[in-house]
Design a protein around this motif. Sequence first.
Motif, PDB file in Angstrom:
ATOM      1  N   GLY A 120      62.185  74.996  55.570  1.00 60.63           N
ATOM      2  CA  GLY A 120      62.448  73.568  55.615  1.00 60.63           C
ATOM      3  C   GLY A 120      63.733  73.214  54.897  1.00 60.63           C
ATOM      4  O   GLY A 120      64.528  72.408  55.373  1.00 60.63           O
ATOM      5  N   CYS A 121      63.931  73.868  53.756  1.00 63.90           N
ATOM      6  CA  CYS A 121      65.123  73.599  52.943  1.00 63.90           C
ATOM      7  C   CYS A 121      66.391  73.884  53.735  1.00 63.90           C
ATOM      8  O   CYS A 121      67.347  73.101  53.713  1.00 63.90           O
ATOM      9  N   CYS A 122      66.399  74.991  54.476  1.00 62.32           N
ATOM     10  CA  CYS A 122      67.549  75.338  55.324  1.00 62.32           C
ATOM     11  C   CYS A 122      67.797  74.242  56.349  1.00 62.32           C
ATOM     12  O   CYS A 122      68.946  73.939  56.680  1.00 62.32           O
ATOM     13  N   LYS A 123      66.723  73.670  56.855  1.00 60.66           N
ATOM     14  CA  LYS A 123      66.826  72.662  57.914  1.00 60.66           C
ATOM     15  C   LYS A 123      66.957  71.251  57.349  1.00 60.66           C
ATOM     16  O   LYS A 123      66.632  70.266  58.022  1.00 60.66           O
ATOM     17  N   ILE A 139      52.712  66.686  52.290  1.00 62.73           N
ATOM     18  CA  ILE A 139      51.534  67.134  51.528  1.00 62.73           C
ATOM     19  C   ILE A 139      50.489  66.020  51.465  1.00 62.73           C
ATOM     20  O   ILE A 139      49.298  66.247  51.711  1.00 62.73           O
ATOM     21  N   ASP A 140      50.945  64.806  51.154  1.00 59.98           N
ATOM     22  CA  ASP A 140      50.014  63.676  51.068  1.00 59.98           C
ATOM     23  C   ASP A 140      49.331  63.432  52.406  1.00 59.98           C
ATOM     24  O   ASP A 140      48.133  63.183  52.485  1.00 59.98           O
ATOM     25  N   GLU A 141      50.143  63.550  53.468  1.00 60.89           N
ATOM     26  CA  GLU A 141      49.618  63.351  54.817  1.00 60.89           C
ATOM     27  C   GLU A 141      48.463  64.316  55.094  1.00 60.89           C
ATOM     28  O   GLU A 141      47.408  63.914  55.588  1.00 60.89           O
ATOM     29  N   ILE A 192      58.897  75.190  43.028  1.00 63.80           N
ATOM     30  CA  ILE A 192      59.601  76.024  43.996  1.00 63.80           C
ATOM     31  C   ILE A 192      60.967  75.438  44.319  1.00 63.80           C
ATOM     32  O   ILE A 192      61.969  76.161  44.367  1.00 63.80           O
ATOM     33  N   PHE A 193      61.026  74.128  44.482  1.00 58.17           N
ATOM     34  CA  PHE A 193      62.302  73.486  44.788  1.00 58.17           C
ATOM     35  C   PHE A 193      63.287  73.673  43.643  1.00 58.17           C
ATOM     36  O   PHE A 193      64.489  73.860  43.877  1.00 58.17           O
ATOM     37  N   ASP A 194      62.788  73.635  42.418  1.00 60.28           N
ATOM     38  CA  ASP A 194      63.682  73.830  41.272  1.00 60.28           C
ATOM     39  C   ASP A 194      64.302  75.219  41.306  1.00 60.28           C
ATOM     40  O   ASP A 194      65.455  75.410  40.915  1.00 60.28           O
ATOM     41  N   GLU A 195      63.539  76.196  41.801  1.00 63.29           N
ATOM     42  CA  GLU A 195      64.076  77.559  41.867  1.00 63.29           C
ATOM     43  C   GLU A 195      65.170  77.678  42.925  1.00 63.29           C
ATOM     44  O   GLU A 195      66.047  78.525  42.823  1.00 63.29           O
ATOM     45  N   VAL A 227      65.307  69.581  55.122  1.00 60.83           N
ATOM     46  CA  VAL A 227      64.140  68.775  54.780  1.00 60.83           C
ATOM     47  C   VAL A 227      64.163  68.546  53.269  1.00 60.83           C
ATOM     48  O   VAL A 227      64.257  69.502  52.498  1.00 60.83           O
ATOM     49  N   SER A 228      64.096  67.308  52.871  1.00 58.59           N
ATOM     50  CA  SER A 228      64.248  66.976  51.449  1.00 58.59           C
ATOM     51  C   SER A 228      62.946  67.158  50.690  1.00 58.59           C
ATOM     52  O   SER A 228      61.869  67.263  51.285  1.00 58.59           O
ATOM     53  N   ARG A 229      63.079  67.193  49.385  1.00 63.93           N
ATOM     54  CA  ARG A 229      61.924  67.358  48.523  1.00 63.93           C
ATOM     55  C   ARG A 229      60.901  66.247  48.758  1.00 63.93           C
ATOM     56  O   ARG A 229      59.698  66.507  48.845  1.00 63.93           O
TER      57      ARG A 229
END
Lengths: 123, 123
Positions: free
Chosen positions: B100-103, B114-116, A117-120, B105-107
């Motif tokens: 998140g991307c707008c705000k 997710i791990d959390e 998704i990030f790649d997109e 938040v990095s990959r």
Amino acid sequence: MVIEIDFNSDEAIYVQLMNQIILGIATSRLQEGDTLPSVRQMADTIGINMHTVNKAYTLLKQEGFVSIDRRRGAIVAIDVDKIKTLEEMKENLVVALAKGCCKKVSRSEVHQLIDEIFDEYDL
Amino acid sequence: MVIEIDFNSDEAIYVQLMNQIILGIATSRLQEGDTLPSVRQMADTIGINMHTVNKAYTLLKQEGFVSIDRRRGAIVAIDVDKIKTLEEMKENLVVALAKGCCKKVSRSEVHQLIDEIFDEYDL
DNA sequence: CATTGTGTTACACATATACTAGCACATCTC
DNA sequence: GAGATGTGCTAGTATATGTGTAACACAATG
């Protein structure tokens, strides 16, 4: 930026509109400082009511994606509150991941999906 | 398994009920073959209407988390359709990640999140 | 000053969804 | 038979959603 609404969707029109604008920002088709069409103009273009657009704009403002200037309309302006954003993301992800977890989707498969998704976004 | 409903939440009761059961399965508090209380029993316990519970059970059946046997009630039974599951997850994640991307938040921050969440499932 | 376009607010109306309530029925367990 | 179960049906209330019309205050422009 072209907005497309699916009138047969089970998702509310104002939610679809919000999501498309957010996706537009994420994919850099909309950038900080860009202005959105006025509520009446956007409503005419899409073929929906002014109030529905206004609701979407107002919510986008509340969630910190745009700021509204009476003179220029809605302007893309991100209000970064990372802690709040991460909390909201987690609430969303907990259920989504639980569904996948039940269906035997592994941790690495999720990480792979995230990258996809990030790649997109980084077009 | 204890179900807790927030009657002041903006989320529908049947959705909350579904989510809690799904989370129960993901965290192994509910396991394949376990039976859920009857619709009337569950409704009495929570203090809601029988039909609301029935709606949750029916949707859980449609989404492949339980199967319903008239003799034994609702039984946890996962119907694994990985391709469909991944598609549904992606639709959900696209908007969540865009926000998140707008705000900013990095990959890697997402991967960490997710791990959390997965760590909380593997109790 | 008059006009135009803007966001905002208010009210009314129609439709869909959510939740509750009660009733009936066939099936199963005891 | 008695009781519990899932299921189907109707009906009511409350809320959410979308539309429509109108009015207001403000800014820019002629």
